[in-house]
Scaffold this motif. Structure first.
Motif, PDB file in Angstrom:
ATOM      1  N   ASP A  14       0.858  -1.183   0.000  1.00 30.39           N
ATOM      2  CA  ASP A  14       0.000   0.000   0.000  1.00 30.39           C
ATOM      3  C   ASP A  14       0.893   1.231   0.000  1.00 30.39           C
ATOM      4  OD1 ASP A  14       0.916   0.119   2.625  1.00 30.39           O
ATOM      5  OD2 ASP A  14      -1.008  -0.328   3.526  1.00 30.39           O
ATOM      6  N   LEU A  15       0.409   2.271  -0.640  1.00 34.33           N
ATOM      7  CA  LEU A  15       1.195   3.483  -0.786  1.00 34.33           C
ATOM      8  C   LEU A  15       1.302   4.217   0.541  1.00 34.33           C
ATOM      9  CD1 LEU A  15       0.033   4.902  -4.238  1.00 34.33           C
ATOM     10  CD2 LEU A  15       1.873   3.285  -3.727  1.00 34.33           C
ATOM     11  N   VAL A  16       2.447   4.806   0.778  1.00 29.11           N
ATOM     12  CA  VAL A  16       2.706   5.552   2.010  1.00 29.11           C
ATOM     13  C   VAL A  16       2.167   6.971   1.868  1.00 29.11           C
ATOM     14  CG1 VAL A  16       4.496   6.407   3.555  1.00 29.11           C
ATOM     15  CG2 VAL A  16       4.773   4.170   2.448  1.00 29.11           C
ATOM     16  N   ASP A  17       1.404   7.416   2.865  1.00 25.43           N
ATOM     17  CA  ASP A  17       0.867   8.784   2.888  1.00 25.43           C
ATOM     18  C   ASP A  17       0.078   9.107   1.621  1.00 25.43           C
ATOM     19  OD1 ASP A  17       1.965   9.291   5.389  1.00 25.43           O
ATOM     20  OD2 ASP A  17       3.850  10.014   4.525  1.00 25.43           O
ATOM     21  N   SER A  18      -0.737   8.155   1.177  1.00 19.38           N
ATOM     22  CA  SER A  18      -1.501   8.374  -0.053  1.00 19.38           C
ATOM     23  C   SER A  18      -2.540   9.480   0.120  1.00 19.38           C
ATOM     24  CB  SER A  18      -2.189   7.088  -0.491  1.00 19.38           C
ATOM     25  OG  SER A  18      -3.066   6.605   0.521  1.00 19.38           O
ATOM     26  N   THR A  19      -3.041   9.657   1.334  1.00 16.19           N
ATOM     27  CA  THR A  19      -4.017  10.729   1.567  1.00 16.19           C
ATOM     28  C   THR A  19      -3.385  12.089   1.307  1.00 16.19           C
ATOM     29  OG1 THR A  19      -5.165   9.392   3.228  1.00 16.19           O
ATOM     30  CG2 THR A  19      -5.577  11.766   3.249  1.00 16.19           C
ATOM     31  N   SER A  20      -2.176  12.266   1.797  1.00 18.49           N
ATOM     32  CA  SER A  20      -1.474  13.532   1.565  1.00 18.49           C
ATOM     33  C   SER A  20      -1.104  13.697   0.095  1.00 18.49           C
ATOM     34  CB  SER A  20      -0.208  13.590   2.423  1.00 18.49           C
ATOM     35  OG  SER A  20      -0.519  13.520   3.798  1.00 18.49           O
ATOM     36  N   ALA A  21      -0.767  12.597  -0.561  1.00 20.50           N
ATOM     37  CA  ALA A  21      -0.377  12.662  -1.969  1.00 20.50           C
ATOM     38  C   ALA A  21      -1.538  13.049  -2.869  1.00 20.50           C
ATOM     39  CB  ALA A  21       0.199  11.317  -2.405  1.00 20.50           C
ATOM     40  N   GLY A  22      -2.769  12.684  -2.471  1.00 20.37           N
ATOM     41  CA  GLY A  22      -3.935  12.988  -3.290  1.00 20.37           C
ATOM     42  C   GLY A  22      -4.264  11.876  -4.260  1.00 20.37           C
ATOM     43  N   SER A  23      -5.477  11.898  -4.776  1.00 19.26           N
ATOM     44  CA  SER A  23      -5.953  10.813  -5.632  1.00 19.26           C
ATOM     45  C   SER A  23      -5.185  10.717  -6.946  1.00 19.26           C
ATOM     46  CB  SER A  23      -7.450  10.982  -5.913  1.00 19.26           C
ATOM     47  OG  SER A  23      -7.710  12.214  -6.566  1.00 19.26           O
ATOM     48  N   SER A  24      -4.786  11.860  -7.508  1.00 22.67           N
ATOM     49  CA  SER A  24      -4.075  11.833  -8.781  1.00 22.67           C
ATOM     50  C   SER A  24      -2.727  11.153  -8.648  1.00 22.67           C
ATOM     51  CB  SER A  24      -3.886  13.256  -9.306  1.00 22.67           C
ATOM     52  OG  SER A  24      -3.155  13.245 -10.524  1.00 22.67           O
ATOM     53  N   GLN A  25      -1.932  11.544  -7.625  1.00 24.40           N
ATOM     54  CA  GLN A  25      -0.629  10.932  -7.428  1.00 24.40           C
ATOM     55  C   GLN A  25      -0.763   9.471  -6.996  1.00 24.40           C
ATOM     56  OE1 GLN A  25       2.561  11.914  -8.027  1.00 24.40           O
ATOM     57  NE2 GLN A  25       1.597  13.640  -9.087  1.00 24.40           N
ATOM     58  N   THR A  26      -1.811   9.164  -6.252  1.00 26.17           N
ATOM     59  CA  THR A  26      -2.056   7.772  -5.863  1.00 26.17           C
ATOM     60  C   THR A  26      -2.323   6.913  -7.095  1.00 26.17           C
ATOM     61  OG1 THR A  26      -2.921   8.378  -3.682  1.00 26.17           O
ATOM     62  CG2 THR A  26      -3.586   6.234  -4.567  1.00 26.17           C
ATOM     63  N   ASP A  27      -3.174   7.409  -7.984  1.00 27.26           N
ATOM     64  CA  ASP A  27      -3.476   6.665  -9.210  1.00 27.26           C
ATOM     65  C   ASP A  27      -2.218   6.460 -10.052  1.00 27.26           C
ATOM     66  OD1 ASP A  27      -6.123   6.538  -8.493  1.00 27.26           O
ATOM     67  OD2 ASP A  27      -6.772   8.158  -9.825  1.00 27.26           O
ATOM     68  N   LEU A  28      -1.386   7.511 -10.135  1.00 29.60           N
ATOM     69  CA  LEU A  28      -0.154   7.403 -10.918  1.00 29.60           C
ATOM     70  C   LEU A  28       0.809   6.412 -10.284  1.00 29.60           C
ATOM     71  CD1 LEU A  28       0.456  11.153 -11.863  1.00 29.60           C
ATOM     72  CD2 LEU A  28      -0.127   9.287 -13.434  1.00 29.60           C
ATOM     73  N   GLY A  29       0.887   6.428  -8.947  1.00 23.10           N
ATOM     74  CA  GLY A  29       1.765   5.484  -8.262  1.00 23.10           C
ATOM     75  C   GLY A  29       1.338   4.049  -8.500  1.00 23.10           C
ATOM     76  N   ILE A  30       0.048   3.778  -8.373  1.00 27.58           N
ATOM     77  CA  ILE A  30      -0.459   2.422  -8.633  1.00 27.58           C
ATOM     78  C   ILE A  30      -0.198   2.027 -10.081  1.00 27.58           C
ATOM     79  CG2 ILE A  30      -2.538   0.987  -8.763  1.00 27.58           C
ATOM     80  CD1 ILE A  30      -1.702   1.473  -5.917  1.00 27.58           C
ATOM     81  N   ARG A  82      11.974   6.458  -9.009  1.00 27.55           N
ATOM     82  CA  ARG A  82      12.553   7.113 -10.182  1.00 27.55           C
ATOM     83  C   ARG A  82      11.807   8.400 -10.542  1.00 27.55           C
ATOM     84  NH1 ARG A  82      10.752   3.479 -15.410  1.00 27.55           N
ATOM     85  NH2 ARG A  82      12.118   4.975 -16.432  1.00 27.55           N
ATOM     86  N   VAL A  83      10.619   8.607  -9.997  1.00 23.80           N
ATOM     87  CA  VAL A  83       9.807   9.786 -10.292  1.00 23.80           C
ATOM     88  C   VAL A  83       9.798  10.695  -9.070  1.00 23.80           C
ATOM     89  CG1 VAL A  83       7.540  10.647 -10.966  1.00 23.80           C
ATOM     90  CG2 VAL A  83       8.361   8.442 -11.858  1.00 23.80           C
ATOM     91  N   GLU A  84      10.335  11.888  -9.203  1.00 26.71           N
ATOM     92  CA  GLU A  84      10.358  12.836  -8.091  1.00 26.71           C
ATOM     93  C   GLU A  84       8.936  13.116  -7.603  1.00 26.71           C
ATOM     94  OE1 GLU A  84      12.780  14.031  -6.445  1.00 26.71           O
ATOM     95  OE2 GLU A  84      14.581  13.894  -7.693  1.00 26.71           O
ATOM     96  N   GLY A  85       8.742  13.046  -6.294  1.00 30.29           N
ATOM     97  CA  GLY A  85       7.438  13.356  -5.724  1.00 30.29           C
ATOM     98  C   GLY A  85       6.454  12.216  -5.705  1.00 30.29           C
ATOM     99  N   SER A  86       6.830  11.066  -6.283  1.00 32.07           N
ATOM    100  CA  SER A  86       5.914   9.925  -6.277  1.00 32.07           C
ATOM    101  C   SER A  86       5.824   9.342  -4.877  1.00 32.07           C
ATOM    102  CB  SER A  86       6.406   8.841  -7.234  1.00 32.07           C
ATOM    103  OG  SER A  86       5.613   7.664  -7.138  1.00 32.07           O
TER     104      SER A  86
END
Length: 215
Positions: A14-30, A82-86
């Motif tokens: 599961d992604l770390v701090d996905s709530t703070s990252a937001g839905s867009s960054q969460t979707d991109l991470g997945i 490899r992606v800054e901010g991911s």
């Protein structure tokens, strides 16, 4: 491809701090994890990866060849780093069996690998990223995972990208990585050296040589 109920690995995360990252960054991470998981289907002696997303920021995929688990663990981390901010991801390796399943996901699957992977992720300390559990897992396996976690958290995005390519099972040369990334061979060498990628490759190869005796 049908999966036989033999010794496999399941990676759950599961992604770390996905709530703070937001839905867009969460979707991109997945999506980055799913894309990497798809490449494992082309690895020698492996098979269909069967990726599933769950609970918004959770994910899971199958490695039919359990010996590839360490390589895949590092690959998941590198694909995100490899992606800054991911957002990064906690990752749990579960080793064991799995019953044959239909379709491309794991939502209807069962087996000891799934149970071990899910339970270990639920129990992981909040300060940790990686864990392993299941059939035949020893303190040595856990120690290697601990060392890898300590190592890869120091990576820059550039080092993660170079290492992701370097740890491909086809063992690409630094020249071919340079051509892929459109940078100099010297830059690839510097990134791999800074990442400790050669030591990681040796660890992965030793892990796979030992584990392949049990697959």
């Amino acid at each position: 491809m049908a999966t036989d109920p033999h010794r496999v690995a399941v990676l759950t995360g599961d992604l770390v701090d996905s709530t703070s990252a937001g839905s867009s960054q969460t979707d991109l991470g997945i999506a980055r994890i799913q894309s990497f998981a798809a490449t494992t289907s082309t690895w020698p002696d492996n098979g269909a990866h069967r990726f599933t997303r769950f609970r918004g920021d959770g994910w899971q995929f199958l490695l039919p060849c359990a010996s590839l688990a360490l390589r895949a663990l590092i690959g998941v981390h590198a694909a995100l780093r490899r992606v800054e901010g991911s957002p990064l991801s906690r990752v749990s390796i579960g080793i064991g069996s799995i019953e044959p399943v239909a379709g491309s996901g794991l939502s209807a699957a069962s087996g000891t690998a799934l149970i071990a992977s899910g339970q270990a992720l639920d129990e992981i300390e909040k300060s940790r990223l990686f864990t392993i559990a299941g059939d035949g897992v020893t303190p040595l396996h856990r120690a290697v995972i601990d060392l890898v976690e300590e190592h890869v958290q120091r990576w820059t995005a550039e080092q993660a990208e170079a290492t992701l390519w370097f740890l491909s099972p086809d063992n690409p040369t630094q020249k071919s990585i340079a051509e892929t990334l459109q940078i100099s061979t010297q830059a690839v060498h510097a990134r791999l050296k800074g990442a400790g990628a050669h030591a990681l490759r040796r660890a992965v190869e030793a892990w796979e040589a030992e584990e392949s005796r049990h697959d």
